[in-house]
Design an enzyme around this catalytic site. Sequence first.
Site, short mmCIF file in Angstrom:
data_model
loop_
_atom_site.label_atom_id
_atom_site.label_comp_id
_atom_site.label_asym_id
_atom_site.label_seq_id
_atom_site.Cartn_x
_atom_site.Cartn_y
_atom_site.Cartn_z
N HIS A 101 23.17 -39.10 -42.47
CA HIS A 101 24.05 -40.00 -43.23
C HIS A 101 25.35 -40.11 -42.43
O HIS A 101 25.80 -39.12 -41.83
CB HIS A 101 24.44 -39.44 -44.59
CG HIS A 101 23.31 -39.18 -45.53
ND1 HIS A 101 22.61 -38.01 -45.55
CD2 HIS A 101 22.81 -39.93 -46.55
CE1 HIS A 101 21.70 -38.05 -46.52
NE2 HIS A 101 21.80 -39.19 -47.14
N ASP A 104 27.70 -37.27 -43.13
CA ASP A 104 27.34 -35.91 -42.68
C ASP A 104 27.94 -35.62 -41.33
O ASP A 104 28.28 -34.49 -41.01
CB ASP A 104 25.82 -35.75 -42.42
CG ASP A 104 24.95 -36.18 -43.55
OD1 ASP A 104 25.38 -36.08 -44.70
OD2 ASP A 104 23.81 -36.63 -43.26
N GLU A 232 13.87 -45.73 -50.13
CA GLU A 232 13.32 -44.42 -50.48
C GLU A 232 13.33 -44.26 -52.00
O GLU A 232 14.38 -44.09 -52.60
CB GLU A 232 14.18 -43.33 -49.81
CG GLU A 232 13.67 -41.93 -50.07
CD GLU A 232 14.49 -40.87 -49.35
OE1 GLU A 232 14.96 -41.12 -48.21
OE2 GLU A 232 14.69 -39.79 -49.92
N GLU A 268 9.26 -39.78 -50.24
CA GLU A 268 9.63 -38.35 -50.22
C GLU A 268 8.79 -37.60 -51.24
O GLU A 268 8.77 -37.93 -52.43
CB GLU A 268 11.12 -38.17 -50.51
CG GLU A 268 11.50 -36.70 -50.57
CD GLU A 268 13.00 -36.44 -50.46
OE1 GLU A 268 13.69 -37.22 -49.79
OE2 GLU A 268 13.45 -35.45 -51.06
N HIS A 271 10.38 -36.40 -54.53
CA HIS A 271 10.74 -37.51 -55.40
C HIS A 271 9.52 -38.00 -56.18
O HIS A 271 9.61 -38.36 -57.34
CB HIS A 271 11.32 -38.67 -54.58
CG HIS A 271 12.61 -38.35 -53.90
ND1 HIS A 271 13.26 -39.26 -53.10
CD2 HIS A 271 13.38 -37.24 -53.88
CE1 HIS A 271 14.38 -38.71 -52.62
NE2 HIS A 271 14.47 -37.49 -53.07
N ASP A 296 9.63 -38.56 -46.05
CA ASP A 296 10.54 -37.42 -46.13
C ASP A 296 9.72 -36.24 -46.61
O ASP A 296 9.29 -36.17 -47.77
CB ASP A 296 11.71 -37.70 -47.09
CG ASP A 296 12.90 -38.30 -46.35
OD1 ASP A 296 12.74 -38.65 -45.16
OD2 ASP A 296 13.99 -38.40 -46.95
N ASP A 307 14.87 -31.62 -57.86
CA ASP A 307 14.57 -31.93 -56.46
C ASP A 307 14.94 -30.70 -55.63
O ASP A 307 16.01 -30.64 -55.05
CB ASP A 307 15.44 -33.14 -56.09
CG ASP A 307 15.04 -33.79 -54.79
OD1 ASP A 307 13.94 -33.47 -54.29
OD2 ASP A 307 15.82 -34.62 -54.29
N ASP A 309 13.70 -29.70 -52.91
CA ASP A 309 13.70 -29.98 -51.46
C ASP A 309 13.22 -28.79 -50.63
O ASP A 309 13.83 -28.44 -49.62
CB ASP A 309 15.12 -30.36 -50.97
CG ASP A 309 15.43 -31.83 -51.22
OD1 ASP A 309 14.52 -32.60 -51.57
OD2 ASP A 309 16.61 -32.20 -51.05
N ASP A 339 13.26 -33.60 -45.01
CA ASP A 339 14.40 -33.66 -45.95
C ASP A 339 14.26 -32.43 -46.83
O ASP A 339 13.84 -32.50 -47.99
CB ASP A 339 14.35 -34.96 -46.76
CG ASP A 339 15.65 -35.20 -47.50
OD1 ASP A 339 16.51 -34.31 -47.47
OD2 ASP A 339 15.80 -36.28 -48.10
#
Length: 436
Positions: A101, A104, A232, A268, A271, A296, A307, A309, A339
């Site tokens: 991003h 980031d 996404e 993802e 998700h 992802d 989430d 991750d 991700d």
Amino acid sequence: MSEAFQDVPNIPYEGPNSRNPLAFKHYNPEETVAGKPMREHFRFSSAFWHTMRNPLADPFGVGTARMPWDDGSQSIDNARRRVVAFFEFLDKMGMDFYCFHDRDIAPEGADLAETNRNLDAVVETFQELQAERGKQLLWGTACLFAHPRYVHGAATSCSSGVYAYAAAQVKKALEVTHALNGAGYTFWGGREGYATLLNTDMKRELDHLARFLHMAVDHKKKIGFQGQFYIEPKPMEPTTHQYDSDAAACLNFLREYDLLDHFKLNIEANHVTLAGHTVQHDLTVAANAGALGSIDANRGDELIGWDTDQFPTDIYQTTQVMLVLLEMGGFRTGGLNFDAKRRRESFEPEDLFHAHIGGMDAFARGLKVADAIRADGRLAGFVRDRYASWESGIGAVVERGEADFEALEKHALAHGEPELHSGRQEMLENLINEFV
Ligand code: XUL
Ligand code: CO
């Protein structure tokens, strides 16, 4: 500058009998499976936001991650040190791709102009290191969800001023993604949804979102950016309801607003499970529409409803993903972007390696298993036979579009009760387990 990960060597492939935790047991980049090297199947990518910027906080506790290369300041020097550490990480992992991003990689300044200058300064470092190390940007994106200005959303904000700000941010993010020769650009609408319908004009927000995406397409053309646009999907979190809730909702939105030619989906795993589907479901929905662009890679936790991750380690799941990908003929512009983040307890830099090694090995096994299932042919054969009644007779007439209700009624009256066969779910699950 001294190495950020001094204690970790380049991660070698040592094969399934290795007991070295800092080695691949299954991911062998140059090994050919199903017609091409593993490296080309996966196009593995590391996410800058998790690998370099995730402090490993949770809703109840502060961050625990140790990042000795990061002095915690908002300076450009510090931002550049992170990039150098990140490329060292990619090199040691043997990963060819990364994603980021805008926010980031570079700090926000006092105003948008200064923020853009900060971004340009850090992008220079990316350009240098990309060229030097032969790495590629899988996709860039803009963070339109962290800053308080996006509290009501960005492209779906009730404020036209916020909408304009978001457009300016995406314009710049597209330009730097282009400057870095990115293979794609992702739109994840973290706050493009609502907390309550009581204060929300859904129709107006969706119209605005579509206009925003059309303007992004126009700008892409204007600057000559050839990368693939992705949406996404995610159903919720941080919003109660996100408009891009799953693959089917995204495809419907893209079709309704005449955007389908310009976007593919970046699916993802976590998700999809939050949306109440299996990962295979959304991958299949996207692939059927010719719109499966990128993945992802991660997983959720069966016991925690958010989430989480986590790094993908479930070979059953990676097998299902690879079955869909092989069937589709593999990625074109996309790849497998982790991700994913370490658990809060895994706070040492070395854990970044264990996490990515696990994910890459799990996908390598998934690929080999999926390839073996396809070569065996019994699974595909069962599915083919299950639909055999469509190959001839009335089924073929329907599929050719030549039947009407009268013809079908005539068939039903003449043939009586149709013969049915078992779906054999348990047998097929056993068949998959022969290979896993
Ligand atoms: C959040 C998420 C994002 C997108 C990019 O759940 O997945 O990191 O991938 O904005
Ligand atoms: Co994501």
